[in-house]
Write an enzyme that holds these catalytic residues in place. Sequence first.
Site, PDB file in Angstrom:
ATOM      1  N   TYR A 153      65.921  -4.225  -5.291  1.00 34.18           N
ATOM      2  CA  TYR A 153      66.017  -5.361  -5.231  1.00 34.18           C
ATOM      3  C   TYR A 153      66.817  -4.717  -3.685  1.00 34.18           C
ATOM      4  CZ  TYR A 153      68.641  -9.468  -4.347  1.00 34.18           C
ATOM      5  OH  TYR A 153      70.061 -10.557  -3.935  1.00 34.18           O
TER       6      TYR A 153
ATOM      7  N   LYS B 105      66.000  -6.863   0.515  1.00 31.38           N
ATOM      8  CA  LYS B 105      66.859  -7.957   0.828  1.00 31.38           C
ATOM      9  C   LYS B 105      67.599  -6.540   2.565  1.00 31.38           C
ATOM     10  CE  LYS B 105      67.715 -11.024  -1.521  1.00 31.38           C
ATOM     11  NZ  LYS B 105      67.117 -12.187  -0.774  1.00 31.38           N
TER      12      LYS B 105
END
Length: 341
Positions: A213, A217
């Site tokens: 994750y 990002k």
Amino acid sequence: MVFESFFDTIQGSSLLSAGVAVSAVFGALWVTRITLSFVKMLIDVYLRKGVSLEQYGAGKGSWAIVTGCTDGIGREFALQLAKKKFNVVLISRTLSKLNSLSSEIESQYSVETKVFPLDFTNKSPEDFASLKTLLESLKVSVLVNNVGTNHEFPTPFAIETDEIVQKIIEVNVNGMLKMTKMVLPEMVSRQNGLIINLGSFSGLVPTPYLATYSASKAFLCTFSQALGAEVASKGVVVENINTYFVTTAMSKIRRPSFFIPSAKPFVASVLSRIGVTGGASTPFTSTPYPSHAIANWFVDNTFSMGFWVMKNLAMQIDIRKRALKKKEREAQKAKEAQQSQ
């Protein structure tokens, strides 16, 4: 010998004094720069107004696209853009929720909506072909790349499931790229457009136990900078919104606080400060919500990145321990319920 020693002492003292003076000057300049940077951040988030959304066709028949729009931040973007008189294309997974939101927007704000059910974790080329056909007849001026997914809870990469890793890449990276590629050429052709990418502090500071994750990002942040530089001269604005926690289903936080707002004021801060960097120092990135801006400034201007990574590590280990204990309690309750039947 006595005189030589005396002159050496004077010379050494002069060099020492000069060194101290130079250090003092540089220290003063550093303090001044840091102070001015902090003051600028406060002016950005409390006093400055961003570019008016009228520049992107608000109230003039233009369309905004919001992905992941049936809950949390995405839902607020859809509602607030509609309130500002954009027609809205609503894209999310569940058709019933899309239809409900569509009815609410049209009755409350008297704008048009179009719904397109799309599961970004299980999409096909045909899905995007159908979506592209839908969008070809619309003047799309705003794209909000909001849809995203995360790990169930902090998990070491070595034992994370391949399914979850793949989902994060498909949604947070590939889905965002496809949506952007779909609308960007027309924006460039018209010399007008706004692309809002919902980023995360996990992209600013690498986050152990959320490695995939966090990397997705970071990709979004880098991509926004590169694309933003490409299209800035073509009338298209790209902004990566560096986001700390917001009370959403994904964050699993329910109570708002000073540092953790609800979705409504957070989205309002984004839409009212387009083009204002807030607490961010990265190009084509904005941290407009006041407490998030303060946190972003603090990360950028204090301690080392290594320090913040280790702080993240300690926090995620603690969250993981609590999540595992919760799962154990739930499993025990389920077992007891089954035995009592």
